[in-house]
Write a protein that holds these residues in place. Sequence first.
Motif, mmCIF file in Angstrom:
data_model
loop_
_atom_site.group_PDB
_atom_site.id
_atom_site.type_symbol
_atom_site.label_atom_id
_atom_site.label_comp_id
_atom_site.label_asym_id
_atom_site.label_seq_id
_atom_site.Cartn_x
_atom_site.Cartn_y
_atom_site.Cartn_z
ATOM 1 N N HIS A 51 86.837 15.078 35.390
ATOM 2 C CA HIS A 51 87.406 13.752 35.168
ATOM 3 C C HIS A 51 88.834 13.730 35.683
ATOM 4 C CE1 HIS A 51 84.488 11.477 32.737
ATOM 5 N NE2 HIS A 51 84.174 12.631 32.146
ATOM 6 N N PHE A 52 89.318 12.529 36.050
ATOM 7 C CA PHE A 52 90.743 12.372 36.331
ATOM 8 C C PHE A 52 91.333 11.221 35.537
ATOM 9 C CE2 PHE A 52 88.215 10.657 39.847
ATOM 10 C CZ PHE A 52 88.555 9.311 39.826
ATOM 11 N N SER A 53 90.602 10.755 34.529
ATOM 12 C CA SER A 53 91.096 9.721 33.622
ATOM 13 C C SER A 53 91.074 10.263 32.207
ATOM 14 C CB SER A 53 90.211 8.476 33.712
ATOM 15 O OG SER A 53 90.368 7.648 32.569
ATOM 16 N N ALA A 54 92.212 10.197 31.504
ATOM 17 C CA ALA A 54 92.294 10.724 30.137
ATOM 18 C C ALA A 54 91.345 9.982 29.207
ATOM 19 C CB ALA A 54 93.728 10.615 29.624
ATOM 20 N N ALA A 55 91.307 8.652 29.310
ATOM 21 C CA ALA A 55 90.449 7.870 28.418
ATOM 22 C C ALA A 55 88.984 8.203 28.631
ATOM 23 C CB ALA A 55 90.701 6.385 28.635
ATOM 24 N N ALA A 59 86.355 10.211 26.065
ATOM 25 C CA ALA A 59 85.096 9.578 25.702
ATOM 26 C C ALA A 59 83.914 10.514 25.958
ATOM 27 C CB ALA A 59 84.920 8.269 26.481
ATOM 28 N N THR A 60 83.937 11.206 27.088
ATOM 29 C CA THR A 60 82.867 12.155 27.403
ATOM 30 C C THR A 60 82.842 13.310 26.406
ATOM 31 O OG1 THR A 60 82.885 11.630 29.758
ATOM 32 C CG2 THR A 60 82.030 13.791 29.134
ATOM 33 N N LEU A 61 84.025 13.831 26.070
ATOM 34 C CA LEU A 61 84.087 14.935 25.111
ATOM 35 C C LEU A 61 83.598 14.499 23.739
ATOM 36 C CD1 LEU A 61 87.507 16.501 26.173
ATOM 37 C CD2 LEU A 61 85.254 17.566 26.391
ATOM 38 N N ARG A 62 83.897 13.270 23.349
ATOM 39 C CA ARG A 62 83.403 12.759 22.076
ATOM 40 C C ARG A 62 81.880 12.674 22.093
ATOM 41 N NH1 ARG A 62 84.095 13.462 17.453
ATOM 42 N NH2 ARG A 62 86.347 13.021 17.711
ATOM 43 N N GLU A 63 81.335 12.195 23.199
ATOM 44 C CA GLU A 63 79.885 12.084 23.320
ATOM 45 C C GLU A 63 79.238 13.471 23.258
ATOM 46 O OE1 GLU A 63 76.650 9.698 26.134
ATOM 47 O OE2 GLU A 63 78.788 9.747 26.661
ATOM 48 N N LEU A 64 79.840 14.437 23.936
ATOM 49 C CA LEU A 64 79.325 15.810 23.890
ATOM 50 C C LEU A 64 79.358 16.365 22.469
ATOM 51 C CD1 LEU A 64 81.035 17.225 27.112
ATOM 52 C CD2 LEU A 64 78.570 16.886 26.794
ATOM 53 N N ALA A 65 80.454 16.076 21.755
ATOM 54 C CA ALA A 65 80.568 16.559 20.375
ATOM 55 C C ALA A 65 79.526 15.896 19.479
ATOM 56 C CB ALA A 65 81.972 16.286 19.842
ATOM 57 N N LEU A 74 87.831 24.236 28.274
ATOM 58 C CA LEU A 74 88.570 22.990 28.483
ATOM 59 C C LEU A 74 89.689 23.304 29.471
ATOM 60 C CD1 LEU A 74 88.853 21.874 24.753
ATOM 61 C CD2 LEU A 74 87.527 20.672 26.520
ATOM 62 N N ILE A 75 89.501 22.927 30.731
ATOM 63 C CA ILE A 75 90.489 23.200 31.768
ATOM 64 C C ILE A 75 91.271 21.909 31.994
ATOM 65 C CG2 ILE A 75 90.861 24.018 34.120
ATOM 66 C CD1 ILE A 75 88.119 25.373 33.971
ATOM 67 N N VAL A 76 92.490 21.868 31.479
ATOM 68 C CA VAL A 76 93.242 20.627 31.376
ATOM 69 C C VAL A 76 94.584 20.752 32.097
ATOM 70 C CG1 VAL A 76 94.293 18.983 29.775
ATOM 71 C CG2 VAL A 76 92.129 20.109 29.175
ATOM 72 N N ASP A 77 94.856 19.836 33.009
ATOM 73 C CA ASP A 77 96.157 19.797 33.671
ATOM 74 C C ASP A 77 97.258 19.555 32.638
ATOM 75 O OD1 ASP A 77 97.853 19.500 36.190
ATOM 76 O OD2 ASP A 77 98.265 17.626 35.120
ATOM 77 N N HIS A 78 98.353 20.272 32.743
ATOM 78 C CA HIS A 78 99.408 20.209 31.729
ATOM 79 C C HIS A 78 99.976 18.799 31.587
ATOM 80 C CE1 HIS A 78 103.052 19.894 34.295
ATOM 81 N NE2 HIS A 78 102.297 20.487 35.196
ATOM 82 N N ARG A 79 99.931 17.994 32.639
ATOM 83 C CA ARG A 79 100.486 16.642 32.547
ATOM 84 C C ARG A 79 99.658 15.749 31.635
ATOM 85 N NH1 ARG A 79 101.117 16.253 38.967
ATOM 86 N NH2 ARG A 79 99.034 17.128 38.660
ATOM 87 N N MET A 80 98.386 16.103 31.428
ATOM 88 C CA MET A 80 97.554 15.321 30.519
ATOM 89 C C MET A 80 98.028 15.450 29.066
ATOM 90 S SD MET A 80 95.212 13.636 32.074
ATOM 91 C CE MET A 80 94.412 13.508 33.664
ATOM 92 N N SER A 81 98.720 16.523 28.780
ATOM 93 C CA SER A 81 99.253 16.708 27.428
ATOM 94 C C SER A 81 100.706 16.268 27.321
ATOM 95 C CB SER A 81 99.111 18.182 27.015
ATOM 96 O OG SER A 81 97.761 18.502 26.806
ATOM 97 N N ARG A 91 93.662 17.042 21.304
ATOM 98 C CA ARG A 91 92.585 16.163 20.849
ATOM 99 C C ARG A 91 91.225 16.692 21.294
ATOM 100 N NH1 ARG A 91 94.671 10.157 22.263
ATOM 101 N NH2 ARG A 91 92.556 9.638 21.560
ATOM 102 N N ALA A 92 91.172 17.235 22.503
ATOM 103 C CA ALA A 92 89.910 17.804 22.989
ATOM 104 C C ALA A 92 89.489 19.003 22.146
ATOM 105 C CB ALA A 92 90.067 18.214 24.456
ATOM 106 N N HIS A 93 90.478 19.811 21.757
ATOM 107 C CA HIS A 93 90.162 21.011 20.983
ATOM 108 C C HIS A 93 89.742 20.661 19.563
ATOM 109 C CE1 HIS A 93 90.990 25.211 19.430
ATOM 110 N NE2 HIS A 93 90.203 25.395 20.464
ATOM 111 N N GLU A 94 90.226 19.566 19.034
ATOM 112 C CA GLU A 94 89.765 19.112 17.720
ATOM 113 C C GLU A 94 88.273 18.800 17.760
ATOM 114 O OE1 GLU A 94 92.094 15.781 16.563
ATOM 115 O OE2 GLU A 94 93.930 16.950 16.238
ATOM 116 N N MET A 95 87.814 18.235 18.863
ATOM 117 C CA MET A 95 86.395 17.908 19.003
ATOM 118 C C MET A 95 85.549 19.134 19.314
ATOM 119 S SD MET A 95 86.376 14.265 21.034
ATOM 120 C CE MET A 95 87.828 14.420 22.088
ATOM 121 N N HIS A 96 86.136 20.111 20.005
ATOM 122 C CA HIS A 96 85.389 21.306 20.430
ATOM 123 C C HIS A 96 86.221 22.556 20.105
ATOM 124 C CE1 HIS A 96 82.358 18.910 22.547
ATOM 125 N NE2 HIS A 96 83.370 18.126 22.901
#
Length: 579
Positions: A51-55, A59-65, A74-81, A91-96
């Motif tokens: 993905h390149f959109s945070a929203a 949403a995808t991670l929530r659906e997976l959870a 979870l490979i996340v670009d630092h700018r997303m945080s 937030r991603a780690h809370e779900m997974h």
Amino acid sequence: MTTLDTTTRAPVRQRLSQPVLFVIDDDAGVVHALRDDLSRRFGEDFRVIGHFSAAAGLATLRELADEHELVALLIVDHRMSEMPGVDFLARAHEMHPLAKRVLLVERDYSVRSPVVQAMTLGQADYHLTKPWMLEQDLYREISEFLAEWAKDQEAGFDLFHVIGRLQDRSSHELREMLTRINVPFNFQSVASEQGLHLLENKGLDASRLPVMIRHDGYTMVEPTAAQIIEAIGGSIHSDVDECDVVVIGAGPAGLTAAVYAASEGLKTVVLEETVSGGQAGSSPMIRNYPGFPHGISGHELTRRACEQAWMFGAHLVFSQPAVGLECRGDERVVHLADGHQIVAKAVIVATGIAWRRLGVPRLEALVGSGVFYGAAGSETQAMEGRDVFVVGAGNSAGQTTLHLARHAGNVTILVRGDSLTRSMSDYLIREIGATSNITVRLHTEVTDGHGADHLESLTLHDRLHDRTEQVLAAALFVLIGGEPHTLWMPEAIQLERGYVLTGRDVVRDGAHLSRWPLDRPPLPLETSIPGVFAVGDARYSSIKRVASAVGDGATAVREAHEYLAPEHVERANGAEPRT
């Protein structure tokens, strides 16, 4: 469930049983490249979602959870945080929560790099730099991350089935030993249907526990440490009567000595009272050992050293403590518990220390049943969602606290003093402070424990305000320093508060039994007996760090060479240095 890969708008419904490698970066080119590289190597076993959109990513991670799908990385670009109002990785780690967090950062080796703070505060497990130069390097790093993730899944081949009572000390000691030596096993409570079935198949009942059943059917009832070691292919008796060097103790210092001695052609025997690793072997994560920027568990570090020593030809003997040491002219004779003796030209003592006990009778009665000395890695999963306490203020206590916080509901670290700064590394203090389910209580000590067959609560005393309270506790982990393993040593070895004196600390004009006998001064790691060296935590005034113990082990082998053949060392001083 149908989710969309936003880099291609293609459905990713296929292979829903496969764990997910999740990639997000605000640069679509990076997402495409990383997704394609990962798919080529890991696509058979994992789904790669980019993905390149945070929203859209959240949403995808929530659906997976919601669908209980596993996310491995979870490979996340630092700018997303760093986006306003969005800490994507948190937030991603809370779900997974079982996913490993990988921060994607530009190449920047300054202290300003976001990975420095993220790793220090426990906000990420690993990092990847972009652009990555070679796919092979990327694959190697990702494979290491996935191997650590797989360990937490408790899946795979089990060498042993263990049946016992969960709260029994003997069951705890057995599970802890198997964990320390990295043997895969499955534990079944005797009260479970599976546990009873396994016993019945072997014609056994619950009168003698624990029981171990190997994958080939070989069964042990109330096994001893020696029986377990033999069952996994280890040696408990030395087949060597004479050698160049005996190393006593298989912690970091002893194993390093064994690696260097064996690799340099010395016939080497290693004797260990239990299993390899020493105190370091119980550390769940060591982040300040050189060469492992993401950290390494103590048992993995010492396991590798043990394997390395064996591959160089060292003779490794476990569950075989040394009980005596004597001099016969130029020979040093080590006496073993089984009555055997080994004649050596030099001896390196690396017996380490044992955890100091609290000395509270009711707590001692519950050891293995909610009270644990050391990190007790086998008990970590059982702490899920529970309230646990750690006693100690050193690095081992800090590492254990952080490891437990990944599973327990709340972890309270109890400190007698007024601060952690004098005894714990700064990186641990900062990470503890940033972990929401950890509480630090200063000026506090444990004075009693309560529970019939398992720890249920603790009595704590606030030394500053002279107040006492009773608190519910599922477990207590005690890491308050140690006592050196030196009681077996002869009177000719000089000790200070139980620690072995070496080098300039050796008293050269003392009592008859321990007087230094030579005209030359003792070498820096040499004890009051020439040719006997002491390294690691058992040595007086040693630095209690794994890297320092490793340095001791390597240095002792050099000094053993000097003791055995001083003229050879003089010639070597003009040659190229050893690696």
